[in-house]
Scaffold this motif. Structure first.
Motif, PDB file in Angstrom:
ATOM      1  N   ASN A 215       7.093  -3.550   4.498  1.00  0.00           N
ATOM      2  CA  ASN A 215       6.080  -2.608   4.007  1.00  0.00           C
ATOM      3  C   ASN A 215       6.494  -1.164   4.283  1.00  0.00           C
ATOM      4  O   ASN A 215       6.268  -0.265   3.459  1.00  0.00           O
ATOM      5  CB  ASN A 215       4.742  -2.919   4.690  1.00  0.00           C
ATOM      6  CG  ASN A 215       3.661  -1.933   4.309  1.00  0.00           C
ATOM      7  OD1 ASN A 215       3.473  -0.919   4.981  1.00  0.00           O
ATOM      8  ND2 ASN A 215       2.971  -2.207   3.225  1.00  0.00           N
ATOM      9  N   HIS A 221       5.340   0.897  -3.183  1.00  0.00           N
ATOM     10  CA  HIS A 221       3.897   0.621  -3.157  1.00  0.00           C
ATOM     11  C   HIS A 221       3.044   1.841  -2.834  1.00  0.00           C
ATOM     12  O   HIS A 221       1.862   1.874  -3.153  1.00  0.00           O
ATOM     13  CB  HIS A 221       3.585  -0.496  -2.144  1.00  0.00           C
ATOM     14  CG  HIS A 221       3.422   0.004  -0.724  1.00  0.00           C
ATOM     15  ND1 HIS A 221       4.484   0.305   0.090  1.00  0.00           N
ATOM     16  CD2 HIS A 221       2.306   0.285   0.003  1.00  0.00           C
ATOM     17  CE1 HIS A 221       4.024   0.727   1.265  1.00  0.00           C
ATOM     18  NE2 HIS A 221       2.716   0.728   1.244  1.00  0.00           N
ATOM     19  N   HIS A 226      -2.130   2.878  -2.290  1.00  0.00           N
ATOM     20  CA  HIS A 226      -2.936   3.772  -1.446  1.00  0.00           C
ATOM     21  C   HIS A 226      -3.699   4.802  -2.271  1.00  0.00           C
ATOM     22  O   HIS A 226      -3.256   5.934  -2.453  1.00  0.00           O
ATOM     23  CB  HIS A 226      -2.048   4.456  -0.412  1.00  0.00           C
ATOM     24  CG  HIS A 226      -1.393   3.486   0.528  1.00  0.00           C
ATOM     25  ND1 HIS A 226      -2.123   2.588   1.274  1.00  0.00           N
ATOM     26  CD2 HIS A 226      -0.091   3.250   0.824  1.00  0.00           C
ATOM     27  CE1 HIS A 226      -1.294   1.849   1.993  1.00  0.00           C
ATOM     28  NE2 HIS A 226      -0.053   2.229   1.733  1.00  0.00           N
ATOM     29  N   ASP A 366      -2.661  -1.601   3.864  1.00  0.00           N
ATOM     30  CA  ASP A 366      -1.440  -2.363   4.138  1.00  0.00           C
ATOM     31  C   ASP A 366      -1.751  -3.631   4.920  1.00  0.00           C
ATOM     32  O   ASP A 366      -1.246  -4.709   4.598  1.00  0.00           O
ATOM     33  CB  ASP A 366      -0.444  -1.508   4.935  1.00  0.00           C
ATOM     34  CG  ASP A 366       0.010  -0.298   4.152  1.00  0.00           C
ATOM     35  OD1 ASP A 366       0.773  -0.461   3.204  1.00  0.00           O
ATOM     36  OD2 ASP A 366      -0.425   0.825   4.481  1.00  0.00           O
TER      37      ASP A 366
HETATM   38 FE   FE2 Z   1       1.510   1.466   2.799  1.00  0.00          FE
END
Ligand code: FE2
Ligand code: FES
Length: 419
Positions: A215, A221, A226, A366
């Protein structure tokens, strides 16, 4: 046929050279997990255990976990730091139960065996027996030598206020372990200034421990998952960014550069990005550039296997990983600042720390998706990921639309695991 073969329908294979299709069993298999503990946590690697600022005085200690092994990180009389395994030489009791405290000697409660802060055995009750009615009862055999029975002492490396330990006497020097490119980012945050710990956030995430490394090696991502970042202008997929890795592919850096003036203009137009979404307290966006940042406004350094060094605007944290079986890990954020910070800067760092932690505006996302992934891996163990953003090979890049660091990590992982 063993249970794994049944579980994976005979498909527990990973073709040589393939880095971009990670089999789900990599995240769920108990044998793989045990082998990872041996090869990454107990040998060949440096593990983050503490900040020096957590143990400023003689006798200050902190209990830490390296994989599933408990260790005591303690400041000795001469100011150096020792890391001792929390296993009594007598009958193996993990005798230290406090998370932190101050001790000038270590005593196991079971039979009161006593150790100094070097881990040497200094006292064994009734070593020479007990005198009763003119005779001596009991006592250890004549060949019992306390010098042979200390606590196990780990290798220790301290660099600019950060303490690492290793069970492996052959571990290379820390600087070599990090490599020059990663070291430059390490030294950017830890440049010798004295650190000040502001507090901790802790959580248990129900996913495999490697997913957190992935991550934080995954810029792909960040601008998608987010919405907080996007809504309030802190991160966008098109900002100037790059990823960096060490020669082995195990450590990585995600760096991004925001034009702070332009960004602050964006922040004023916040309402238009997601209508109606407003902060009650806008001081969380009061970001002040610090000289030590240099060009990057954010950098996330993943030191394999258990440390993340995060600087996001004025918030600085170490985050450490303790695996708890293949399906969970504990994640601890240590929020810190610098001793020479003005009081306003400390308040600013603490306010911005609300981005992270278990319920942070950003990190809550996350923690949740890592859990989603693990759920899928358990459900469909015969399948594989498609980690192919920006290609199938490994390597750094100068933009955010990549999974190159994850593939790099698996190139290293496969080598060490011989898989
Ligand atoms: Fe993240
Ligand atoms: S187990 Fe520690 S003194 Fe006996």
């Amino acid at each position: 046929m063993n249970t794994h073969e049944i579980q994976f329908h005979g498909k527990r294979t990973w073709e040589a050279g393939n880095l971009s299709r990670v089999p789900y069993w990599v995240y769920t298999d108990e044998d793989i997990y045990r082998k990872e503990l041996e090869r990454f946590f107990y040998s060949g690697h440096w593990l983050y255990v503490a900040l020096e600022a957590e143990l400023p005085a003689f006798g200050d200690f902190k209990q830490a976990m390296i994989g599933e092994r408990s260790v005591i990180v303690i400041r000795t009389e001469d100011g150096s730091v020792n890391v001792l395994e929390n296993v009594c030489a007598h009958k193996g009791a993990a005798f230290c139960r406090e998370q932190s405290g101050n001790r000038k000697e270590l005593t196991c409660p079971y039979h009161q065996w006593n150790y100094d802060l070097q881990g040497q055995l200094t006292g064994v009750p009734f070593r020479r027996g007990l005198k009763q009615d003119g005779q001596v009862n009991g006592g250890m055999p004549a060949d019992f030598n306390p010098a042979d029975h200390g606590l196990r002492r780990l290798q220790v490396a301290v660099r600019h206020g950060v303490i690492f330990a290793s069970f492996d006497p052959e571990v290379p020097p820390l600087e070599e372990y990090l490599g020059a490119d990663i070291l430059a980012y390490y030294d950017r945050v830890f440049n010798g200034r004295k650190l000040k710990v502001h507090g901790y956030s802790r959580q248990r995430i129900p996913s495999n421990w490697k997913l957190v490394q992935e991550n934080l090696k995954d810029p792909y991502h960040a601008g998608l998952l987010h919405t907080w970042f996007i809504t309030f202008g802190l991160y966008r997929g098109d900002q100037k960014s790059r990823t960096v890795l060490d020669a082995h592919g195990r450590h990585g850096v995600m760096e991004s550069r925001r034009n702070l003036n332009a960004a602050n203009e964006d922040l004023k137009k916040v309402g238009s990005f997601k209508e109606g979404m407003k902060l009650h307290d806008e001081r969380i966006l009061d970001i002040v550039k610090e000289d030590w940042w240099g060009e990057p406004t954010t950098s996330i350094v993943t030191v394999f296997p258990n440390l993340v060094i995060q600087q996001q605007s004025n918030s600085v944290t170490t985050r450490s990983v303790v695996p708890r079986g293949p399906h969970a890990f504990d994640f601890t954020f240590t929020h810190f600042g610098f001793e020479d910070d003005a009081p306003e800067m400390t308040r600013r760092r603490l306010r911005q720390a609300n981005l992270f932690g278990p319920a942070g505006y950003v990190w809550a996302d996350d923690g949740e998706v890592l859990e989603f992934c693990q759920q899928g891996y358990r459900q469909a163990p015969g399948r594989r990921t498609i980690t192919e953003q920006n290609g199938k090979d490994f390597g750094p890049s100068d933009h955010t639309i990549t999974e190159g660091l994850i593939r790099s990590m698996y190139s290293y992982w496969r080598k060490v695991m011989e898989i």
